[in-house]
Motif scaffolding. Structure first.
Motif, PDB file in Angstrom:
ATOM      1  N   SER A  55       0.848  -1.337  -0.071  1.00 15.50           N
ATOM      2  CA  SER A  55      -0.037   0.058  -0.215  1.00 15.50           C
ATOM      3  C   SER A  55       0.846   1.226   0.145  1.00 15.50           C
ATOM      4  N   PRO A  56       0.250   2.258  -0.613  1.00 19.31           N
ATOM      5  CA  PRO A  56       1.124   3.699  -0.507  1.00 19.31           C
ATOM      6  C   PRO A  56       1.163   4.001   1.036  1.00 19.31           C
ATOM      7  N   LYS A  57       0.325   3.495   2.014  1.00 23.30           N
ATOM      8  CA  LYS A  57       0.353   3.959   3.463  1.00 23.30           C
ATOM      9  C   LYS A  57       1.199   2.624   3.792  1.00 23.30           C
ATOM     10  N   ALA A  58       2.170   3.088   4.715  1.00 24.18           N
ATOM     11  CA  ALA A  58       3.240   2.189   5.203  1.00 24.18           C
ATOM     12  C   ALA A  58       2.865   1.376   6.388  1.00 24.18           C
ATOM     13  N   LYS A  64      11.500   1.381   3.264  1.00 24.52           N
ATOM     14  CA  LYS A  64      11.590   2.934   3.548  1.00 24.52           C
ATOM     15  C   LYS A  64      10.292   3.633   3.310  1.00 24.52           C
ATOM     16  N   VAL A  65       9.690   4.478   3.827  1.00 22.41           N
ATOM     17  CA  VAL A  65       8.441   5.135   3.729  1.00 22.41           C
ATOM     18  C   VAL A  65       8.178   5.845   2.436  1.00 22.41           C
ATOM     19  N   SER A  66       9.572   6.498   1.841  1.00 16.51           N
ATOM     20  CA  SER A  66       9.571   7.315   0.775  1.00 16.51           C
ATOM     21  C   SER A  66       9.378   6.152  -0.766  1.00 16.51           C
ATOM     22  N   ASP A  67       9.502   4.782  -0.319  1.00 16.75           N
ATOM     23  CA  ASP A  67       9.476   4.039  -1.562  1.00 16.75           C
ATOM     24  C   ASP A  67       8.196   3.432  -1.742  1.00 16.75           C
ATOM     25  N   THR A  68       7.448   4.335  -2.567  1.00 16.88           N
ATOM     26  CA  THR A  68       6.169   3.717  -2.896  1.00 16.88           C
ATOM     27  C   THR A  68       5.919   3.608  -4.205  1.00 16.88           C
ATOM     28  N   ALA A  69       6.782   3.518  -5.061  1.00 15.69           N
ATOM     29  CA  ALA A  69       6.802   3.356  -6.384  1.00 15.69           C
ATOM     30  C   ALA A  69       6.150   2.119  -6.937  1.00 15.69           C
ATOM     31  N   THR A  70       6.146   1.000  -6.325  1.00 18.31           N
ATOM     32  CA  THR A  70       5.581  -0.167  -6.493  1.00 18.31           C
ATOM     33  C   THR A  70       4.547  -0.527  -5.797  1.00 18.31           C
ATOM     34  N   ASP A  80       0.225  -0.354  -4.898  1.00 18.39           N
ATOM     35  CA  ASP A  80      -1.134  -0.021  -5.550  1.00 18.39           C
ATOM     36  C   ASP A  80      -1.978   0.628  -4.801  1.00 18.39           C
ATOM     37  N   ASP A  81      -2.945   1.578  -5.311  1.00 24.38           N
ATOM     38  CA  ASP A  81      -3.898   2.211  -4.850  1.00 24.38           C
ATOM     39  C   ASP A  81      -4.864   1.286  -4.090  1.00 24.38           C
ATOM     40  N   ASP A  82      -5.228   1.514  -2.862  1.00 20.53           N
ATOM     41  CA  ASP A  82      -5.996   0.547  -1.825  1.00 20.53           C
ATOM     42  C   ASP A  82      -7.496   0.873  -2.303  1.00 20.53           C
ATOM     43  N   ALA A  83      -7.695   1.580  -2.797  1.00 17.70           N
ATOM     44  CA  ALA A  83      -9.326   2.081  -3.006  1.00 17.70           C
ATOM     45  C   ALA A  83      -9.453   2.909  -4.317  1.00 17.70           C
ATOM     46  N   PRO A  84      -9.114   2.199  -5.431  1.00 22.12           N
ATOM     47  CA  PRO A  84      -9.194   3.184  -6.555  1.00 22.12           C
ATOM     48  C   PRO A  84     -10.655   3.366  -7.019  1.00 22.12           C
TER      49      PRO A  84
END
Length: 344
Positions: free
Chosen positions: A74-77, A330-336, A338-342
């Motif tokens: 998730s984008p949220k760590a 790392k919290v900043s590493d969100t490139a991979t 997915d959106d949790d609730a598109p």
């Protein structure tokens, strides 16, 4: 080991589980609310319907499904997503790949008997493994659709696309393993630009252009194509992507599916990470995997162990997990991620 048929039937009657069918960029989702009235309920035949949507798995093909369990970042760590992909080999999975609007006749296979006289139209999206359709009895919309059959909905001069968005016909995702039907409005101007809660569809032309069968973040083997997904209850968030208290039972239930149906090397990697943490190794003593799915599994394992440490007030263990996360998640590493609730 649990039989897939039993797993699917038990989740079909679980109101917290959700389902989706489609392709990359065009998806129909089925969700339920607790206590929601059922207009059709036949778990033994893998069918269920509410006033807002319906799902049916084809009983004849259930035993040919090859499941793939996976988790995604998730984008949220502090959280993650998980699912069981329902796959077939490419030849068995292939849809009709129509690339123009086409009338298919009355939808005699509709889950609810009341919908079986309505007319199906393939939207002509040319998806690899799904015929994405609309269904209607509206005489004005029927006349317009028939007038523009054989034309692409992506043609700016074709009025059918605008008419569909305005009329909100049922959407029906047809695959070789079954169907998902959505009766609610299409997310857009009439819904405030977001998808309504519960069953809904996503149609994203920019993703359709890729021609992919699924997101690159899902570890589906090359010899399989996902046609649908079972989304069991998530231990850290609800169906709308809102945070919930960590549910250890939901976590354990999915881990059992993961151990049975995940890509074989990933549960082994998870066990290696847990073993290293159990021996109180420093992160420098652990070699991170070079494969993207391996790296994601490492990060996911650490996120889950962090939540478990919080849940059971294991201070020393929690500090060790935090140390590992500072190196590997790392919290900043969100490139991979997915959106949790598109769409919500």
């Amino acid at each position: 080991m649990a039989e897939l048929r039993d797993i699917l039937q038990s989740h079909l009657v679980d109101e917290r589980a959700s389902w989706s069918m489609g392709s990359f960029g065009a998806v129909a989702e089925f969700h339920q609310e607790k206590g929601e009235y059922l207009e059709a309920d036949a778990p033994g035949l893998f069918a269920r319907a509410t006033r807002r949507g319906a799902i049916r798995l084809n009983a004849a093909t259930v035993d040919r499904i090859e499941p793939v369990a996976y988790e995604t970042l998730s984008p949220k760590a502090h959280r993650w997503s998980h699912a069981l992909a329902l796959c077939l080999p490419p030849r068995e999975a292939a849809g009709n790949r129509r690339d123009t609007l086409a009338e298919l006749g009355s939808d005699e296979e509709a889950v609810r008997p009341a919908d079986r006289k309505a007319v199906l139209f393939d939207m002509g999206l040319a998806l690899p493994q799904c015929d994405f359709c609309i269904r209607t009895e509206d005489p004005d919309l029927l006349a317009l659709l028939r007038e523009n059959a054989g034309r692409s909905l992506f043609d700016p001069a074709n009025p059918a696309g605008g008419a569909i968005l305005k009329a909100h016909p049922h959407r029906v995702a047809l695959t070789r393993i079954g169907r998902v039907e959505v009766f609610q409005k299409i997310g857009g101007p009439d819904t405030g630009g977001v998808s309504p809660p519960g069953p809904h569809t996503h149609l994203l032309p920019q993703l359709l252009k890729s021609g992919r069968t699924h997101s690159a973040n899902t570890p589906i083997p090359d010899h399989l194509v996902p046609l649908g997904y079972l989304h069991p209850a998530n231990p850290v968030m609800d169906g709308m992507g809102e945070d919930t208290e960590f549910d250890i039972d939901d976590h354990a239930r999915f881990q059992a599916l993961y151990d049975q149906f995940a890509r074989p090397d990933l549960p082994l990697l998870r066990k290696a990470v847990l073993d290293a943490l159990g021996r109180k190794l420093e992160p420098a003593a652990f070699t991170a995997p070079s494969d993207r799915f391996g790296r994601a599994t490492l990060r996911l394992t650490l996120r889950q162990q962090h939540r478990l440490a919080e849940r059971f007030a294991s201070h020393a263990y929690g500090e060790l997990v935090v140390l590992w996360r500072e190196v590997f998640d790392k919290v900043s590493d969100t490139a991979t991620a997915d959106d949790d609730a598109p769409g919500h």
